[in-house]
Design a protein around this motif. Structure first.
Motif, PDB file in Angstrom:
ATOM      1  N   ALA A  35      11.762  43.101  10.833  1.00 21.18           N
ATOM      2  CA  ALA A  35      12.989  42.825   9.827  1.00 21.18           C
ATOM      3  C   ALA A  35      14.528  43.562  10.588  1.00 21.18           C
ATOM      4  O   ALA A  35      14.114  44.705  11.090  1.00 21.18           O
ATOM      5  CB  ALA A  35      13.300  42.976   8.002  1.00 21.18           C
ATOM      6  N   PRO A  36      15.327  43.195  10.910  1.00 15.82           N
ATOM      7  CA  PRO A  36      16.505  43.579  11.155  1.00 15.82           C
ATOM      8  C   PRO A  36      17.438  44.332   9.979  1.00 15.82           C
ATOM      9  O   PRO A  36      16.808  44.859   9.012  1.00 15.82           O
ATOM     10  CB  PRO A  36      17.655  42.247  11.186  1.00 15.82           C
ATOM     11  CG  PRO A  36      17.548  41.635  10.702  1.00 15.82           C
ATOM     12  CD  PRO A  36      15.914  41.699   9.968  1.00 15.82           C
ATOM     13  N   GLN A 133      21.591  33.425  -0.188  1.00 19.25           N
ATOM     14  CA  GLN A 133      21.643  34.017   1.432  1.00 19.25           C
ATOM     15  C   GLN A 133      21.463  33.117   2.820  1.00 19.25           C
ATOM     16  O   GLN A 133      21.571  31.416   2.327  1.00 19.25           O
ATOM     17  CB  GLN A 133      20.446  34.650   1.437  1.00 19.25           C
ATOM     18  CG  GLN A 133      19.646  35.090  -0.504  1.00 19.25           C
ATOM     19  CD  GLN A 133      20.082  36.455  -0.342  1.00 19.25           C
ATOM     20  OE1 GLN A 133      20.505  37.590   0.343  1.00 19.25           O
ATOM     21  NE2 GLN A 133      20.238  36.333  -1.820  1.00 19.25           N
ATOM     22  N   LYS A 134      21.863  33.782   3.256  1.00 16.70           N
ATOM     23  CA  LYS A 134      21.725  33.013   4.976  1.00 16.70           C
ATOM     24  C   LYS A 134      20.801  33.248   5.923  1.00 16.70           C
ATOM     25  O   LYS A 134      20.061  33.496   7.241  1.00 16.70           O
ATOM     26  CB  LYS A 134      22.830  32.800   5.217  1.00 16.70           C
ATOM     27  CG  LYS A 134      24.121  32.413   4.609  1.00 16.70           C
ATOM     28  CD  LYS A 134      25.384  31.766   5.039  1.00 16.70           C
ATOM     29  CE  LYS A 134      26.734  30.640   4.208  1.00 16.70           C
ATOM     30  NZ  LYS A 134      27.468  30.560   5.534  1.00 16.70           N
ATOM     31  N   TYR A 135      20.092  34.003   5.551  1.00 13.36           N
ATOM     32  CA  TYR A 135      19.139  35.092   6.414  1.00 13.36           C
ATOM     33  C   TYR A 135      17.525  35.445   5.508  1.00 13.36           C
ATOM     34  O   TYR A 135      18.062  35.829   3.904  1.00 13.36           O
ATOM     35  CB  TYR A 135      19.021  36.052   6.812  1.00 13.36           C
ATOM     36  CG  TYR A 135      17.751  36.936   7.301  1.00 13.36           C
ATOM     37  CD1 TYR A 135      17.359  37.594   8.570  1.00 13.36           C
ATOM     38  CD2 TYR A 135      17.205  37.983   6.678  1.00 13.36           C
ATOM     39  CE1 TYR A 135      16.084  38.228   9.270  1.00 13.36           C
ATOM     40  CE2 TYR A 135      16.630  39.157   7.525  1.00 13.36           C
ATOM     41  CZ  TYR A 135      15.808  38.393   8.326  1.00 13.36           C
ATOM     42  OH  TYR A 135      14.872  38.961   8.560  1.00 13.36           O
ATOM     43  N   PHE A 136      16.438  35.585   5.641  1.00 14.58           N
ATOM     44  CA  PHE A 136      15.323  35.401   5.496  1.00 14.58           C
ATOM     45  C   PHE A 136      14.283  35.850   6.036  1.00 14.58           C
ATOM     46  O   PHE A 136      13.989  35.632   7.487  1.00 14.58           O
ATOM     47  CB  PHE A 136      14.878  33.856   4.467  1.00 14.58           C
ATOM     48  CG  PHE A 136      13.650  33.964   3.880  1.00 14.58           C
ATOM     49  CD1 PHE A 136      13.643  34.420   1.980  1.00 14.58           C
ATOM     50  CD2 PHE A 136      12.143  33.832   4.016  1.00 14.58           C
ATOM     51  CE1 PHE A 136      12.899  35.176   1.800  1.00 14.58           C
ATOM     52  CE2 PHE A 136      11.203  34.256   3.378  1.00 14.58           C
ATOM     53  CZ  PHE A 136      11.309  34.929   2.185  1.00 14.58           C
ATOM     54  N   GLY A 137      13.449  37.013   6.297  1.00 12.35           N
ATOM     55  CA  GLY A 137      12.897  37.211   7.514  1.00 12.35           C
ATOM     56  C   GLY A 137      11.086  37.008   6.173  1.00 12.35           C
ATOM     57  O   GLY A 137      11.495  37.752   5.363  1.00 12.35           O
ATOM     58  N   VAL A 182       8.447  37.067  10.764  1.00 11.78           N
ATOM     59  CA  VAL A 182       9.480  35.428  11.369  1.00 11.78           C
ATOM     60  C   VAL A 182      11.179  35.438  10.413  1.00 11.78           C
ATOM     61  O   VAL A 182      11.213  35.982   9.674  1.00 11.78           O
ATOM     62  CB  VAL A 182       8.471  33.825  10.673  1.00 11.78           C
ATOM     63  CG1 VAL A 182       9.016  33.294  11.399  1.00 11.78           C
ATOM     64  CG2 VAL A 182       7.054  34.590  11.143  1.00 11.78           C
ATOM     65  N   ASN A 183      12.040  36.032  11.526  1.00 10.52           N
ATOM     66  CA  ASN A 183      13.143  36.050  11.151  1.00 10.52           C
ATOM     67  C   ASN A 183      13.810  33.975  11.180  1.00 10.52           C
ATOM     68  O   ASN A 183      14.093  33.751  11.860  1.00 10.52           O
ATOM     69  CB  ASN A 183      14.189  36.308  11.762  1.00 10.52           C
ATOM     70  CG  ASN A 183      13.643  38.234  11.749  1.00 10.52           C
ATOM     71  OD1 ASN A 183      13.967  38.904  10.709  1.00 10.52           O
ATOM     72  ND2 ASN A 183      13.105  38.665  13.234  1.00 10.52           N
ATOM     73  N   ILE A 184      14.160  34.249   9.672  1.00  9.07           N
ATOM     74  CA  ILE A 184      14.847  32.844   9.943  1.00  9.07           C
ATOM     75  C   ILE A 184      16.584  32.703   9.120  1.00  9.07           C
ATOM     76  O   ILE A 184      16.708  33.482   7.824  1.00  9.07           O
ATOM     77  CB  ILE A 184      14.376  31.487   8.638  1.00  9.07           C
ATOM     78  CG1 ILE A 184      12.537  31.547   8.773  1.00  9.07           C
ATOM     79  CG2 ILE A 184      15.165  30.120   8.950  1.00  9.07           C
ATOM     80  CD1 ILE A 184      12.243  32.013   7.990  1.00  9.07           C
ATOM     81  N   THR A 185      17.456  31.912   9.759  1.00  9.72           N
ATOM     82  CA  THR A 185      18.760  32.289   9.591  1.00  9.72           C
ATOM     83  C   THR A 185      18.933  30.489   9.627  1.00  9.72           C
ATOM     84  O   THR A 185      18.845  29.916   9.297  1.00  9.72           O
ATOM     85  CB  THR A 185      19.494  32.536  10.467  1.00  9.72           C
ATOM     86  OG1 THR A 185      19.227  32.202  11.248  1.00  9.72           O
ATOM     87  CG2 THR A 185      19.305  34.402  10.517  1.00  9.72           C
ATOM     88  N   PRO A 211      23.113  38.002   2.532  1.00 12.59           N
ATOM     89  CA  PRO A 211      23.869  37.055   1.722  1.00 12.59           C
ATOM     90  C   PRO A 211      24.256  36.111   3.288  1.00 12.59           C
ATOM     91  O   PRO A 211      25.126  35.371   3.517  1.00 12.59           O
ATOM     92  CB  PRO A 211      24.839  36.930   1.577  1.00 12.59           C
ATOM     93  CG  PRO A 211      24.384  38.834   1.278  1.00 12.59           C
ATOM     94  CD  PRO A 211      23.262  39.332   1.241  1.00 12.59           C
ATOM     95  N   THR A 212      24.302  37.763   4.402  1.00 12.90           N
ATOM     96  CA  THR A 212      24.773  37.271   5.800  1.00 12.90           C
ATOM     97  C   THR A 212      23.962  37.291   6.704  1.00 12.90           C
ATOM     98  O   THR A 212      22.499  37.073   6.733  1.00 12.90           O
ATOM     99  CB  THR A 212      25.955  38.089   6.013  1.00 12.90           C
ATOM    100  OG1 THR A 212      25.698  39.181   5.865  1.00 12.90           O
ATOM    101  CG2 THR A 212      27.276  37.836   4.584  1.00 12.90           C
ATOM    102  N   VAL A 213      24.122  36.078   7.675  1.00 16.51           N
ATOM    103  CA  VAL A 213      23.602  35.896   9.333  1.00 16.51           C
ATOM    104  C   VAL A 213      23.330  37.582   9.757  1.00 16.51           C
ATOM    105  O   VAL A 213      24.771  38.037   9.259  1.00 16.51           O
ATOM    106  CB  VAL A 213      23.598  35.377  10.160  1.00 16.51           C
ATOM    107  CG1 VAL A 213      22.780  35.326  11.327  1.00 16.51           C
ATOM    108  CG2 VAL A 213      23.754  33.900   9.595  1.00 16.51           C
ATOM    109  N   PRO A 214      22.321  38.376   9.816  1.00 17.80           N
ATOM    110  CA  PRO A 214      22.291  40.037  10.284  1.00 17.80           C
ATOM    111  C   PRO A 214      22.879  39.783  11.942  1.00 17.80           C
ATOM    112  O   PRO A 214      22.670  38.891  12.880  1.00 17.80           O
ATOM    113  CB  PRO A 214      21.219  40.320  10.468  1.00 17.80           C
ATOM    114  CG  PRO A 214      20.751  39.592   9.653  1.00 17.80           C
ATOM    115  CD  PRO A 214      21.034  38.171   9.279  1.00 17.80           C
ATOM    116  N   VAL A 215      23.613  41.189  12.490  1.00 14.75           N
ATOM    117  CA  VAL A 215      24.424  40.755  13.625  1.00 14.75           C
ATOM    118  C   VAL A 215      22.666  41.741  14.508  1.00 14.75           C
ATOM    119  O   VAL A 215      22.435  42.288  14.393  1.00 14.75           O
ATOM    120  CB  VAL A 215      25.267  42.123  13.454  1.00 14.75           C
ATOM    121  CG1 VAL A 215      26.034  42.572  14.875  1.00 14.75           C
ATOM    122  CG2 VAL A 215      26.294  42.002  12.943  1.00 14.75           C
TER     123      VAL A 215
END
Length: 240
Positions: A35-36, A133-137, A182-185, A211-215
């Motif tokens: 994960a990021p 949320q906007k990101y899930f891994g 697996v990273n999903i945005t 809750p935000t897309v990771p940088v």
């Protein structure tokens, strides 16, 4: 020189591809590396073995609902479920206690199997997240094309992916080549994630969300920047 030029072209393709993917509801990347940074991690080790409702998690606040034959399990059971395989740092941050690293190799900790809707109608693993949320891994084990991960905002379906969206060869490999982090945005917020499988089970561990897309990591940013610089230089040469 040709290999350097090919690397630049590959980087430019990444930039263009990312720009196009931003128009879609879900963007998916399956890789090694875990994960990021800066996201909430949960290794699922707090869950009791078996089916039912568990939570809220002391690690992240999620609630997990497992409808037979979905279960929290350890190890593998022939013909039913197989433990994910960690490699390439996919367990970074997911050790016990959380924040330490889980070692490479066969996953010996608690993970979730979705069960099979082919064997048991309604078999499902559902994760209720604390807020939109906007990101899930997740660590997706033995990826198969009939594994499905669906994202909801309440009762509204935001989007879904299958194993075919994660890898070109979703053939259920239970070894090092079959498990990916697996990273999903998403461009749309979701608060519920549902895992199902129409044939053999969908196994996963080590979830992450934000809750935000990771940088992107600095190394990734550097690669993208290199690609843009190379494109600019090529354009200047052509104009000259």
């Amino acid at each position: 020189m040709s290999s350097f030029r090919n690397a630049l072209l590959a980087a430019v393709v990444m930039v263009v591809g990312a720009a196009g993917a931003a128009q879609a509801a879900l963007t998916v990347s399956g890789s090694v590396g875990g994960a990021p940074t800066g996201v909430t991690l949960d290794n699922l080790d707090w869950m009791p073995l078996g089916a039912g409702v568990s939570g809220p998690s002391p690690q992240s606040g999620i609630t997990v609902s497992l409808t037979p034959n979905a279960q929290a399990v350890q190890g593998s059971a022939s013909g039913l479920y197989a433990a994910p395989f960690l490699s390439g740092g996919n367990g970074t941050g997911f050790g016990n206690p959380i924040g330490t690293d889980q070692p490479n190799g066969t996953d010996t900790t608690t993970y979730i199997t979705s069960g099979s809707t082919g064997a048991t109608a309604g078999a499902v693993a559902e994760i209720l997240l604390p807020g939109l949320q906007k990101y899930f891994g997740l660590l997706w084990g033995s990826v198969d094309d009939y594994n499905t991960l669906s994202f909801y905002d309440g009762a509204t379906l935001v989007g879904s992916i299958t194993g075919s969206d994660v890898t070109a060869s979703p053939n259920g490999d239970q070894g090092v080549n079959g498990t990916l982090y697996v990273n999903i945005t998403s461009t749309v917020g979701f608060d519920r994630v549902v895992a199902t499988s129409s044939q053999f089970a969908f196994e996963f561990d080590n979830i992450a969300f934000n809750p935000t897309v990771p940088v992107p990591e600095p190394a990734s940013l550097g690669l993208l920047g290199l690609g843009l610089l190379g494109l600019g230089a090529a354009l200047r040469r052509r104009r000259g």
